[in-house]
Design a protein around this motif. Structure first.
Motif, PDB file in Angstrom:
ATOM      1  N   THR A 160      -6.066 -73.119  11.971  1.00 32.76           N
ATOM      2  CA  THR A 160      -6.652 -71.735  11.437  1.00 32.76           C
ATOM      3  C   THR A 160      -5.563 -71.980  12.425  1.00 32.76           C
ATOM      4  N   ILE A 161      -4.048 -70.690  11.566  1.00 33.96           N
ATOM      5  CA  ILE A 161      -3.328 -70.073  12.515  1.00 33.96           C
ATOM      6  C   ILE A 161      -2.882 -68.802  12.522  1.00 33.96           C
ATOM      7  N   GLY A 162      -3.072 -68.421  13.951  1.00 31.11           N
ATOM      8  CA  GLY A 162      -2.807 -66.796  14.123  1.00 31.11           C
ATOM      9  C   GLY A 162      -1.242 -66.246  15.068  1.00 31.11           C
ATOM     10  N   GLU A 163      -1.740 -64.971  14.470  1.00 34.13           N
ATOM     11  CA  GLU A 163      -0.102 -64.673  14.981  1.00 34.13           C
ATOM     12  C   GLU A 163      -0.634 -63.268  15.144  1.00 34.13           C
ATOM     13  N   THR A 164       0.264 -62.456  16.329  1.00 39.97           N
ATOM     14  CA  THR A 164       0.419 -61.125  16.145  1.00 39.97           C
ATOM     15  C   THR A 164       1.698 -60.907  16.636  1.00 39.97           C
ATOM     16  N   ARG A 165       1.928 -59.607  15.959  1.00 38.26           N
ATOM     17  CA  ARG A 165       2.804 -58.535  16.542  1.00 38.26           C
ATOM     18  C   ARG A 165       2.397 -57.251  17.107  1.00 38.26           C
ATOM     19  N   GLU A 166       3.550 -56.286  17.105  1.00 36.06           N
ATOM     20  CA  GLU A 166       3.186 -54.821  17.512  1.00 36.06           C
ATOM     21  C   GLU A 166       2.109 -53.883  16.743  1.00 36.06           C
ATOM     22  N   ASP A 167       2.716 -54.433  15.768  1.00 32.51           N
ATOM     23  CA  ASP A 167       2.004 -53.349  14.436  1.00 32.51           C
ATOM     24  C   ASP A 167       1.383 -54.127  13.560  1.00 32.51           C
ATOM     25  N   HIS A 168       1.690 -55.734  13.539  1.00 32.85           N
ATOM     26  CA  HIS A 168       1.503 -56.194  12.665  1.00 32.85           C
ATOM     27  C   HIS A 168       0.336 -57.960  13.045  1.00 32.85           C
ATOM     28  N   CYS A 169      -1.017 -58.574  12.142  1.00 29.28           N
ATOM     29  CA  CYS A 169      -1.316 -59.559  12.919  1.00 29.28           C
ATOM     30  C   CYS A 169      -1.697 -60.198  11.737  1.00 29.28           C
ATOM     31  N   PHE A 170      -1.926 -61.803  11.959  1.00 31.92           N
ATOM     32  CA  PHE A 170      -2.802 -62.169  10.504  1.00 31.92           C
ATOM     33  C   PHE A 170      -3.532 -63.706  11.249  1.00 31.92           C
ATOM     34  N   ILE A 171      -4.535 -63.933  10.604  1.00 34.38           N
ATOM     35  CA  ILE A 171      -5.183 -65.121  10.632  1.00 34.38           C
ATOM     36  C   ILE A 171      -5.484 -65.299   9.668  1.00 34.38           C
ATOM     37  N   TRP A 172      -4.767 -67.428   9.166  1.00 33.58           N
ATOM     38  CA  TRP A 172      -4.440 -68.168   8.351  1.00 33.58           C
ATOM     39  C   TRP A 172      -4.896 -69.308   8.274  1.00 33.58           C
ATOM     40  N   ASP A 173      -5.587 -69.478   8.068  1.00 29.08           N
ATOM     41  CA  ASP A 173      -7.114 -70.042   7.341  1.00 29.08           C
ATOM     42  C   ASP A 173      -6.630 -71.906   6.583  1.00 29.08           C
ATOM     43  N   ASN A 174      -6.698 -72.813   7.182  1.00 22.84           N
ATOM     44  CA  ASN A 174      -6.608 -73.627   6.229  1.00 22.84           C
ATOM     45  C   ASN A 174      -7.436 -74.733   5.863  1.00 22.84           C
ATOM     46  N   TYR A 175      -7.657 -74.989   4.413  1.00 27.49           N
ATOM     47  CA  TYR A 175      -8.913 -76.127   4.104  1.00 27.49           C
ATOM     48  C   TYR A 175      -8.125 -76.960   3.189  1.00 27.49           C
ATOM     49  N   TYR A 176      -8.285 -78.452   3.308  1.00 24.62           N
ATOM     50  CA  TYR A 176      -6.976 -79.518   2.642  1.00 24.62           C
ATOM     51  C   TYR A 176      -8.160 -79.973   1.840  1.00 24.62           C
ATOM     52  N   ASP A 177      -8.554 -80.641   0.496  1.00 32.13           N
ATOM     53  CA  ASP A 177      -9.264 -81.440  -0.127  1.00 32.13           C
ATOM     54  C   ASP A 177      -8.323 -82.749  -0.716  1.00 32.13           C
ATOM     55  N   LYS A 178      -8.624 -83.864   0.366  1.00 29.95           N
ATOM     56  CA  LYS A 178      -7.648 -85.448   0.395  1.00 29.95           C
ATOM     57  C   LYS A 178      -7.728 -85.244  -1.611  1.00 29.95           C
ATOM     58  N   GLU A 179      -9.167 -85.528  -1.815  1.00 31.49           N
ATOM     59  CA  GLU A 179      -9.186 -85.895  -3.557  1.00 31.49           C
ATOM     60  C   GLU A 179      -8.075 -85.616  -4.492  1.00 31.49           C
ATOM     61  N   SER A 180      -7.981 -83.865  -4.033  1.00 29.42           N
ATOM     62  CA  SER A 180      -7.121 -83.140  -5.318  1.00 29.42           C
ATOM     63  C   SER A 180      -5.828 -82.793  -5.238  1.00 29.42           C
ATOM     64  N   GLY A 181      -5.636 -83.031  -4.002  1.00 32.45           N
ATOM     65  CA  GLY A 181      -4.164 -82.609  -3.277  1.00 32.45           C
ATOM     66  C   GLY A 181      -4.087 -81.310  -2.978  1.00 32.45           C
ATOM     67  N   LEU A 182      -4.975 -80.513  -3.495  1.00 35.99           N
ATOM     68  CA  LEU A 182      -5.460 -78.921  -2.618  1.00 35.99           C
ATOM     69  C   LEU A 182      -5.018 -78.553  -1.188  1.00 35.99           C
ATOM     70  N   ASN A 183      -4.463 -77.485  -0.990  1.00 36.92           N
ATOM     71  CA  ASN A 183      -4.344 -76.802   0.613  1.00 36.92           C
ATOM     72  C   ASN A 183      -4.587 -76.061  -0.256  1.00 36.92           C
ATOM     73  N   GLU A 184      -5.369 -74.581   0.279  1.00 33.17           N
ATOM     74  CA  GLU A 184      -5.665 -73.547   0.110  1.00 33.17           C
ATOM     75  C   GLU A 184      -5.345 -73.078   1.515  1.00 33.17           C
ATOM     76  N   TYR A 185      -4.430 -72.070   1.450  1.00 36.67           N
ATOM     77  CA  TYR A 185      -4.724 -70.946   2.117  1.00 36.67           C
ATOM     78  C   TYR A 185      -4.971 -69.255   1.897  1.00 36.67           C
ATOM     79  N   VAL A 186      -5.987 -68.727   3.998  1.00 35.34           N
ATOM     80  CA  VAL A 186      -6.729 -67.889   3.730  1.00 35.34           C
ATOM     81  C   VAL A 186      -5.829 -67.073   4.403  1.00 35.34           C
ATOM     82  N   LEU A 187      -5.287 -65.751   3.387  1.00 38.45           N
ATOM     83  CA  LEU A 187      -4.090 -65.126   4.614  1.00 38.45           C
ATOM     84  C   LEU A 187      -4.725 -63.786   5.119  1.00 38.45           C
ATOM     85  N   ASN A 188      -5.415 -63.450   5.713  1.00 41.86           N
ATOM     86  CA  ASN A 188      -6.036 -62.035   6.211  1.00 41.86           C
ATOM     87  C   ASN A 188      -4.604 -61.347   6.666  1.00 41.86           C
ATOM     88  N   LEU A 189      -3.842 -60.441   6.514  1.00 37.25           N
ATOM     89  CA  LEU A 189      -3.393 -59.794   7.237  1.00 37.25           C
ATOM     90  C   LEU A 189      -3.691 -58.199   7.709  1.00 37.25           C
TER      91      LEU A 189
END
Length: 261
Positions: A160-189
């Motif tokens: 999980t990656i998070g960052e806060t700025r003066e008037d914006h912030c985000f939380i970025w959750d990563n979920y990786y599936d080795k079998e499919s090779g897919l990485n899902e990013y759930v981005l909350n702004l």
């Protein structure tokens, strides 16, 4: 929600840690190494135009393609602000890179910031490569980068990656599936509105990890000619722990057809 819709308006704020100048210098070095010193260059997945405008300032005539209207709006506004140097403006087109169309050929095509990882189906990626080969000048060059399987498995996955700025912030959750090779990013702004309250927006993004051998096979199937691969920002071979790699391919076929006439 369409990827990079709300995020487009604050993308550059959160990406200001990316050394675009150094990335551009490396890309120009590769272009020069493979014979492209000037002329028309296409960027696929250009986003808000940071690299497009950087390459334009280096003297290339630029076309930028992206499928996000919001990101392109930011790019065009940025382009208008930076045209004071007198150089020709970049042309921005809202198109899906899997079916893009140009009026003619270009000397080179580039794609950075892991745009190619957003192509989740290998057959779709093959189609992108075929189109690039079609729109390159004879012996033209295609340079693109990729996040590696190592990066998804060891660096990004389940983080999980998070960052806060003066008037914006985000939380970025990563979920990786080795079998499919897919990485899902759930981005909350969380974006501050004029009345001081924060509005929440959610975007979901997907990227796919490709092995180097698979990429080479797709390139060769597309008609492009494989030129090589480097550990990012070097001329060193790709390592097992490379997090980002650069691939170079060359147009193949047009010159041969001309010679046969």
């Amino acid at each position: 929600m369409e990827a990079y819709s709300e995020f487009a308006h604050v993308y550059d704020l959160f990406m200001d840690n990316i050394p675009y100048k150094e990335w551009c210098d490396y890309l120009v070095m590769l272009l020069n190494k493979y014979g492209i010193q000037d002329g028309l260059v296409l960027e696929l997945g250009c986003g808000t135009g940071n690299m497009t405008e950087a390459l334009r300032k280096k003297g290339y005539d630029m076309i930028g393609i992206d499928n996000s209207e919001e990101m392109l709006a930011e790019a065009m506004e940025k382009g208008m602000e930076e045209e004071a140097d007198g150089g020709p403006a970049a042309l921005y087109l809202c198109q899906d890179m899997r079916e893009f169309e140009l009026y003619g050929t270009v000397g080179a095509a580039v794609s950075v910031c892991d745009s190619m990882n957003y192509i989740l189906d290998p057959e779709d990626l093959l189609q992108v490569f075929k189109l690039v080969n079609n729109y390159l000048d004879p012996e033209g060059i295609f340079i693109f980068d990729l996040n590696t399987r190592y990066k998804y498995e060891q660096i990004l996955g389940e983080q999980t990656i998070g960052e806060t700025r003066e008037d914006h912030c985000f939380i970025w959750d990563n979920y990786y599936d080795k079998e499919s090779g897919l990485n899902e990013y759930v981005l909350n702004l969380f974006i501050q509105s004029d009345d001081g309250r924060y509005d929440r927006f959610e975007e979901v993004h997907y990227q796919k990890a490709y092995d180097l051998g698979e990429i080479r096979e797709l390139i060769e199937r597309s008609g492009l000619r494989w030129e090589g691969a480097f550990d990012a920002f070097t001329l060193d071979p790709v390592r097992e722990d490379s997090e980002r790699i650069y691939i170079i391919a060359r147009e193949h076929g047009k010159k041969k057809k001309t010679e046969e006439r």
